[in-house]
Design a protein around this motif. Structure first.
Motif, PDB file in Angstrom:
ATOM      1  N   MET A   1     -29.914  -2.552-107.340  1.00 51.22           N
ATOM      2  CA  MET A   1     -30.146  -3.785-106.603  1.00 51.22           C
ATOM      3  C   MET A   1     -30.282  -3.467-105.117  1.00 51.22           C
ATOM      4  SD  MET A   1     -27.997  -7.341-106.789  1.00 51.22           S
ATOM      5  CE  MET A   1     -28.331  -7.463-108.555  1.00 51.22           C
ATOM      6  N   ASP A   2     -31.317  -4.010-104.487  1.00 52.37           N
ATOM      7  CA  ASP A   2     -31.639  -3.732-103.095  1.00 52.37           C
ATOM      8  C   ASP A   2     -30.680  -4.491-102.174  1.00 52.37           C
ATOM      9  OD1 ASP A   2     -32.718  -3.346-100.628  1.00 52.37           O
ATOM     10  OD2 ASP A   2     -34.761  -3.901-101.173  1.00 52.37           O
ATOM     11  N   VAL A   3     -29.921  -3.748-101.390  1.00 49.56           N
ATOM     12  CA  VAL A   3     -28.948  -4.375-100.481  1.00 49.56           C
ATOM     13  C   VAL A   3     -29.657  -5.240 -99.439  1.00 49.56           C
ATOM     14  CG1 VAL A   3     -27.192  -3.923 -98.730  1.00 49.56           C
ATOM     15  CG2 VAL A   3     -27.222  -2.587-100.829  1.00 49.56           C
ATOM     16  N   ALA A   4     -30.801  -4.770 -98.945  1.00 46.73           N
ATOM     17  CA  ALA A   4     -31.535  -5.562 -97.958  1.00 46.73           C
ATOM     18  C   ALA A   4     -31.979  -6.898 -98.553  1.00 46.73           C
ATOM     19  CB  ALA A   4     -32.745  -4.779 -97.456  1.00 46.73           C
ATOM     20  N   ALA A   5     -32.386  -6.884 -99.827  1.00 46.76           N
ATOM     21  CA  ALA A   5     -32.790  -8.125-100.487  1.00 46.76           C
ATOM     22  C   ALA A   5     -31.591  -9.055-100.664  1.00 46.76           C
ATOM     23  CB  ALA A   5     -33.433  -7.813-101.841  1.00 46.76           C
ATOM     24  N   LEU A   6     -30.439  -8.473-101.015  1.00 47.11           N
ATOM     25  CA  LEU A   6     -29.218  -9.277-101.136  1.00 47.11           C
ATOM     26  C   LEU A   6     -28.874  -9.948 -99.807  1.00 47.11           C
ATOM     27  CD1 LEU A   6     -26.518  -7.322-103.201  1.00 47.11           C
ATOM     28  CD2 LEU A   6     -27.574  -9.517-103.740  1.00 47.11           C
ATOM     29  N   ARG A   7     -28.952  -9.161 -98.738  1.00 40.13           N
ATOM     30  CA  ARG A   7     -28.617  -9.709 -97.422  1.00 40.13           C
ATOM     31  C   ARG A   7     -29.597 -10.823 -97.048  1.00 40.13           C
ATOM     32  NH1 ARG A   7     -28.083  -5.221 -95.187  1.00 40.13           N
ATOM     33  NH2 ARG A   7     -25.812  -5.113 -95.270  1.00 40.13           N
ATOM     34  N   THR A   8     -30.868 -10.624 -97.375  1.00 33.60           N
ATOM     35  CA  THR A   8     -31.881 -11.637 -97.078  1.00 33.60           C
ATOM     36  C   THR A   8     -31.609 -12.923 -97.864  1.00 33.60           C
ATOM     37  OG1 THR A   8     -33.515  -9.895 -96.672  1.00 33.60           O
ATOM     38  CG2 THR A   8     -34.362 -12.114 -97.103  1.00 33.60           C
ATOM     39  N   PHE A   9     -31.235 -12.762 -99.128  1.00 30.03           N
ATOM     40  CA  PHE A   9     -30.925 -13.931 -99.955  1.00 30.03           C
ATOM     41  C   PHE A   9     -29.776 -14.734 -99.350  1.00 30.03           C
ATOM     42  CE2 PHE A   9     -27.861 -15.379-103.215  1.00 30.03           C
ATOM     43  CZ  PHE A   9     -28.554 -16.488-103.688  1.00 30.03           C
ATOM     44  N   VAL A  10     -28.730 -14.063 -98.915  1.00 26.89           N
ATOM     45  CA  VAL A  10     -27.573 -14.754 -98.352  1.00 26.89           C
ATOM     46  C   VAL A  10     -27.967 -15.505 -97.076  1.00 26.89           C
ATOM     47  CG1 VAL A  10     -25.315 -14.430 -97.263  1.00 26.89           C
ATOM     48  CG2 VAL A  10     -25.868 -13.217 -99.383  1.00 26.89           C
ATOM     49  N   VAL A  11     -28.787 -14.894 -96.227  1.00 30.67           N
ATOM     50  CA  VAL A  11     -29.193 -15.549 -94.983  1.00 30.67           C
ATOM     51  C   VAL A  11     -30.068 -16.767 -95.284  1.00 30.67           C
ATOM     52  CG1 VAL A  11     -30.464 -15.263 -92.820  1.00 30.67           C
ATOM     53  CG2 VAL A  11     -29.001 -13.425 -93.653  1.00 30.67           C
ATOM     54  N   VAL A  12     -30.980 -16.645 -96.255  1.00 32.20           N
ATOM     55  CA  VAL A  12     -31.810 -17.789 -96.634  1.00 32.20           C
ATOM     56  C   VAL A  12     -30.938 -18.913 -97.188  1.00 32.20           C
ATOM     57  CG1 VAL A  12     -33.606 -18.624 -98.213  1.00 32.20           C
ATOM     58  CG2 VAL A  12     -33.889 -16.425 -97.035  1.00 32.20           C
ATOM     59  N   ALA A  13     -29.949 -18.545 -98.013  1.00 30.72           N
ATOM     60  CA  ALA A  13     -29.061 -19.551 -98.591  1.00 30.72           C
ATOM     61  C   ALA A  13     -28.292 -20.278 -97.502  1.00 30.72           C
ATOM     62  CB  ALA A  13     -28.101 -18.886 -99.573  1.00 30.72           C
ATOM     63  N   SER A  33     -40.077 -13.357 -98.036  1.00 28.52           N
ATOM     64  CA  SER A  33     -40.582 -13.806 -99.334  1.00 28.52           C
ATOM     65  C   SER A  33     -40.650 -12.658-100.335  1.00 28.52           C
ATOM     66  CB  SER A  33     -41.979 -14.429 -99.160  1.00 28.52           C
ATOM     67  OG  SER A  33     -41.922 -15.569 -98.331  1.00 28.52           O
ATOM     68  N   LYS A  34     -41.107 -11.483 -99.872  1.00 30.32           N
ATOM     69  CA  LYS A  34     -41.207 -10.330-100.768  1.00 30.32           C
ATOM     70  C   LYS A  34     -39.825  -9.886-101.247  1.00 30.32           C
ATOM     71  CE  LYS A  34     -45.581  -8.383 -99.125  1.00 30.32           C
ATOM     72  NZ  LYS A  34     -46.231  -7.214 -98.487  1.00 30.32           N
ATOM     73  N   ARG A  35     -38.857  -9.886-100.358  1.00 27.83           N
ATOM     74  CA  ARG A  35     -37.500  -9.467-100.752  1.00 27.83           C
ATOM     75  C   ARG A  35     -36.899 -10.437-101.765  1.00 27.83           C
ATOM     76  NH1 ARG A  35     -34.505  -7.539 -95.106  1.00 27.83           N
ATOM     77  NH2 ARG A  35     -35.894  -5.763 -94.646  1.00 27.83           N
ATOM     78  N   ILE A  36     -37.068 -11.729-101.523  1.00 25.77           N
ATOM     79  CA  ILE A  36     -36.507 -12.717-102.446  1.00 25.77           C
ATOM     80  C   ILE A  36     -37.195 -12.602-103.803  1.00 25.77           C
ATOM     81  CG2 ILE A  36     -36.218 -15.173-102.919  1.00 25.77           C
ATOM     82  CD1 ILE A  36     -34.355 -14.054-100.759  1.00 25.77           C
TER      83      ILE A  36
END
Length: 309
Positions: A1-13, A33-36
């Motif tokens: 699981m991509d940590v950068a994508a996780l961090r992006t998800f949390v910030v979007v949330a 958008s690509k990370r999510i």
């Protein structure tokens, strides 16, 4: 699981907006958008519901969010644990009674609040100690490492030359000398119990013996420093060699004598081993302390030609 994508998800949330998340993360909205999208493909669920006003968490996203935050917290703790200066410097001093330990102790006392751990890898030879530094078991080690045994990735700087002294009892023929030359020791029995084959100190004493025609032996069991001091006090022929800063204790009645060696002055060449590029601030401070606080060495130094510099 991509940590950068996780961090992006949390910030979007937390922001509810892809553009706001992009601004906070310093990336483009397209990258958000690509990370999510990649994270949703990995989890095989829709984590966010897109709306005209932004984004909100799906039911799966609401379940996933606290776990994502825990993962990011664990990652931050892991990074913090090894970030330079975030943990005590771990230094191998070889033996707590010899010169490196005394120097590190003085450094610690003169640098209030410094966090460091002094440890001993006394059963390791110099090459193995270098590997321990390379592998991260310790941050630094004081060793007389032969130049041809320095592994890639290890920085070596000879910062601590310790002059040798003769240690004898009051009945020894040299007991009243103010100093002696190494050549004067030829014909005298020098006993250094505990010399282990394959170690750098065994190589040092063998080179010293060959250079000045000395008789240095390690015969007999090593019963410790106290037994050695007792034996020297009672002997009119036995001597040993110690470093000028080595700390030994013996009863006053032993009347042991420490006699400097000169013409030339043999020194044990302690070098500071560390990982190349290590930026730990305490290591930098220790190195600077050794460079500036050491007293000028004698003009007539002798050291093995194999010692790394």
């Amino acid at each position: 699981m991509d940590v950068a994508a996780l961090r992006t998800f949390v910030v979007v949330a937390e922001t509810g907006q892809f553009q706001a998340a992009a601004d906070m993360l310093g990336i483009s909205q397209q990258a958000v958008s690509k990370r999510i999208a990649a994270l949703e493909r990995h989890t095989e669920v829709a984590l966010l519901v897109r709306t005209p006003r932004g984004s909100r968490l799906s039911l799966d996203g609401q379940v996933f969010l606290p776990h994502a935050k825990k993962v990011l917290a664990a990652v931050e703790q892991a990074e913090q644990a090894v970030r330079p200066g975030s943990r005590p410097l771990r230094v191998d001093v070889l033996n707590r009674r010899i010169s490196p330990a005394q120097v590190v102790y003085r450094f610690y006392r003169s640098h209030s609040g410094t966090e460091l751990d002094a440890v001993t890898l006394s059963r390791e030879n110099a090459a193995q100690a270098a590997q321990a530094v390379l592998q991260g078991a310790v941050d630094a080690s004081f060793r007389a490492l032969p130049a041809d045994q320095v592994p890639a990735g290890i920085s070596v700087e000879r910062l601590l030359d310790t002059p040798l002294e003769l240690l004898v009892g009051p009945g020894h023929p040299l007991a009243d000398a103010s100093w002696v030359s190494p050549a004067d020791l030829a014909g005298h029995r020098i006993w250094i119990p505990g010399i282990r084959p394959g170690t750098e100190w065994a190589a040092f004493y063998q080179t010293l013996s060959n250079a000045f025609g000395l008789s240095i032996d390690a015969l007999g069991p090593d019963f410790g420093d106290e037994a050695l001091m007792d034996t020297l006090a009672d002997s009119a022929s036995l001597a040993t060699l110690v470093g000028s800063e080595d700390r030994y204790l013996w009863p006053r009645t032993h009347d042991l004598r420490r006699i400097p060696l000169h013409d030339p002055t043999p020194v044990y060449p302690h070098a500071l081993l560390s990982r190349s590029g290590d930026q730990h601030p305490v290591l930098t401070a220790l190195r600077d302390h050794l460079r500036t606080a050491s007293l000028p060495g004698p003009h007539d130094v002798w050291a093995p030609d194999w010692a790394a510099r």
